[in-house]
Design an enzyme around this catalytic site. Structure first.
Site, PDB file in Angstrom:
ATOM      1  N   GLY A 257       2.816 -44.658  12.892  1.00  0.00           N
ATOM      2  CA  GLY A 257       4.104 -45.412  12.218  1.00  0.00           C
ATOM      3  C   GLY A 257       4.450 -46.308  13.134  1.00  0.00           C
ATOM      4  CB  CYS A 264      16.646 -36.457  21.507  1.00  0.00           C
ATOM      5  SG  CYS A 264      18.183 -35.435  21.261  1.00  0.00           S
TER       6      CYS A 264
HETATM    7  N1  NAD Z   1      21.565 -34.551  18.450  1.00  0.00           N
HETATM    8  C1  NAD Z   1      20.081 -33.836  18.729  1.00  0.00           C
HETATM    9  O1  NAD Z   1      19.236 -33.872  17.780  1.00  0.00           O
HETATM   10  C2  NAD Z   1      20.083 -33.100  19.725  1.00  0.00           C
HETATM   11  C3  NAD Z   1      19.008 -32.162  19.729  1.00  0.00           C
HETATM   12  C4  NAD Z   1      18.697 -31.384  20.976  1.00  0.00           C
HETATM   13  C5  NAD Z   1      19.686 -31.588  21.993  1.00  0.00           C
HETATM   14  N2  NAD Z   1      20.547 -32.566  22.099  1.00  0.00           N
HETATM   15  C6  NAD Z   1      21.286 -32.640  23.284  1.00  0.00           C
HETATM   16  O2  NAD Z   1      22.629 -32.102  23.167  1.00  0.00           O
HETATM   17  C7  NAD Z   1      23.709 -32.978  23.877  1.00  0.00           C
HETATM   18  C8  NAD Z   1      24.833 -33.337  22.646  1.00  0.00           C
HETATM   19  O3  NAD Z   1      24.361 -34.064  21.839  1.00  0.00           O
HETATM   20  P1  NAD Z   1      25.021 -34.347  20.506  1.00  0.00           P
HETATM   21  O4  NAD Z   1      24.253 -35.120  19.440  1.00  0.00           O
HETATM   22  O5  NAD Z   1      25.660 -33.244  19.829  1.00  0.00           O
HETATM   23  O6  NAD Z   1      26.103 -35.444  20.961  1.00  0.00           O
HETATM   24  P2  NAD Z   1      27.380 -35.903  20.280  1.00  0.00           P
HETATM   25  O7  NAD Z   1      27.626 -37.260  21.085  1.00  0.00           O
HETATM   26  O8  NAD Z   1      27.272 -35.841  18.779  1.00  0.00           O
HETATM   27  O9  NAD Z   1      28.531 -35.019  20.595  1.00  0.00           O
HETATM   28  C9  NAD Z   1      29.386 -34.959  21.887  1.00  0.00           C
HETATM   29  C10 NAD Z   1      30.516 -34.546  21.753  1.00  0.00           C
HETATM   30  O10 NAD Z   1      31.247 -34.049  22.964  1.00  0.00           O
HETATM   31  C11 NAD Z   1      32.526 -34.381  22.890  1.00  0.00           C
HETATM   32  N3  NAD Z   1      32.961 -34.335  24.333  1.00  0.00           N
HETATM   33  C12 NAD Z   1      32.605 -35.213  25.512  1.00  0.00           C
HETATM   34  N4  NAD Z   1      33.245 -34.870  26.705  1.00  0.00           N
HETATM   35  C13 NAD Z   1      34.092 -33.525  26.319  1.00  0.00           C
HETATM   36  C14 NAD Z   1      34.964 -32.841  27.024  1.00  0.00           C
HETATM   37  N5  NAD Z   1      34.974 -32.865  28.342  1.00  0.00           N
HETATM   38  N6  NAD Z   1      35.581 -31.901  26.380  1.00  0.00           N
HETATM   39  C15 NAD Z   1      35.266 -31.786  25.070  1.00  0.00           C
HETATM   40  N7  NAD Z   1      34.581 -32.451  24.193  1.00  0.00           N
HETATM   41  C16 NAD Z   1      33.954 -33.541  24.834  1.00  0.00           C
HETATM   42  C17 NAD Z   1      32.379 -35.811  22.322  1.00  0.00           C
HETATM   43  O11 NAD Z   1      33.758 -36.111  21.797  1.00  0.00           O
HETATM   44  C18 NAD Z   1      31.590 -35.448  21.538  1.00  0.00           C
HETATM   45  O12 NAD Z   1      32.315 -35.009  20.107  1.00  0.00           O
HETATM   46  C19 NAD Z   1      22.927 -34.062  24.464  1.00  0.00           C
HETATM   47  O13 NAD Z   1      22.667 -33.749  25.819  1.00  0.00           O
HETATM   48  C20 NAD Z   1      21.652 -34.294  23.634  1.00  0.00           C
HETATM   49  O14 NAD Z   1      20.605 -34.946  24.286  1.00  0.00           O
HETATM   50  C21 NAD Z   1      20.773 -33.311  20.998  1.00  0.00           C
END
Ligand code: NAD
Length: 283
Positions: A257, A264
């Protein structure tokens, strides 16, 4: 146990909600006041099947809370998860920006009282646990704590099912004390015979990047085979089926695809390559 989650994004909200559903007292924290005010009223900032009901159910049961007050929440927590974003930095090709993670660690360190386990759910490069240990020790030299790596493997769209019925749980920790806390947290999943990999924080951090990079490689591989199929009258769907039925290879992530995308794979493949360059082992 009291759990707090720093960062109520995709991963933080799903993790916090699921742990509250397993019976723990959870507070999800975020700097974004509007998001927290919305969640207090039951407004879910992302679409994830089943999440709205689960948030409302556990908030009603007084197991799930939302707050912007990191200081007062963390001091009463036994376990603090860091689930903030780790986007690519602009200054160094592919490397993960750890500034949100380090800022969260400083906020936590200032508020710790009594033995606390600090768990990284964010995807972070190898050696981040060591750096977090140094940051926390620097800010708060006397408090007892452990830093644990517990990467998240959920997929957007089936996040709750992936949390509640994971293929495996990976936990990287250095002490028996922290391991005991993590075993208690995941006990409900162990009862369902979920495999658990206990390892060092360094291996755990690398497992997450290696897993995403391997899946991205499968997608890229079948796309290159598709290019070849177009030139030689072969059908890539048949080729994918023919190789995917081999259990050593597996059928998933072999759909030719447009290539990989999402929040990620692009950043995690680049970050793995950047880490490898740092260790002088280019991949
Ligand atoms: N989204 C996915 O599918 C997924 C899957 C596995 C791992 N991850 C990993 O997990 C991590 C988070 O991803 P996400 O998609 O949830 O990110 P996101 O951007 O949706 O959420 C991050 C949140 O953290 C908050 N934040 C930042 N600094 C802060 C602080 N000091 N105190 C309080 N809140 C704070 C932000 O305001 C935001 O709401 C990343 O490292 C990502 O790579 C994501």
């Amino acid at each position: 146990m009291n759990i707090s989650i720093i960062g109520t994004g995709y991963v933080g909200l799903v993790t916090g909600t699921c742990f509250s559903d397993l019976g723990f007292q959870v507070t999800c924290l975020d700097l974004d006041r509007q998001k927290i005010d919305g969640l207090k009223k039951g407004v879910i900032p992302i679409y994830e099947p089943g999440l709205e009901n689960l948030v409302q159910k556990n908030a009603r049961a007084k197991r799930l809370f939302f707050s912007t007050d990191t200081k007062n929440t963390v001091k009463d927590s036994d376990v603090v998860f860091i689930a903030v974003g780790t986007p690519p930095v602009l200054s160094k090709v592919g490397a993960a920006d750890l500034s949100y993670v380090f800022d969260a660690a400083k906020d936590i360190a200032e508020s710790l009282e009594g033995y606390t386990v600090i768990v990284t759910k964010s995807t972070v490069p190898v050696d981040t646990a060591k750096k977090l240990e140094a940051i926390i020790r620097d800010v708060n030299p006397i408090v007892e704590f452990d830093v644990v790596s517990n990467p998240e493997f959920l997929r957007e769209g089936s996040a709750i099912e992936d949390f509640m019925r994971p293929d495996r749980v990976v936990v990287g920790c250095r002490t028996e004390r922290a391991e005991k806390v993590m075993r208690t947290l995941y006990q409900p999943l162990f009862q369902l015979e979920t495999p658990i990999v206990f390892t060092s924080p360094e291996s755990s951090e690398l497992i997450k990047y290696a897993a995403n990079s391997f899946l991205a490689t499968k997608i890229t591989f079948i796309n290159q085979i598709a290019d070849l199929c177009e030139k030689c009258d072969a059908n890539v769907n048949d080729v994918a089926l023919g190789i995917g039925l081999d259990t050593r290879i597996g059928k998933k992530f072999l759909n030719a695809g447009p290539g990989y995308g999402g929040s990620c794979f692009p950043k995690d493949t680049l970050a793995l390559a950047a880490t490898a360059r740092d260790f002088d082992v280019p991949l």
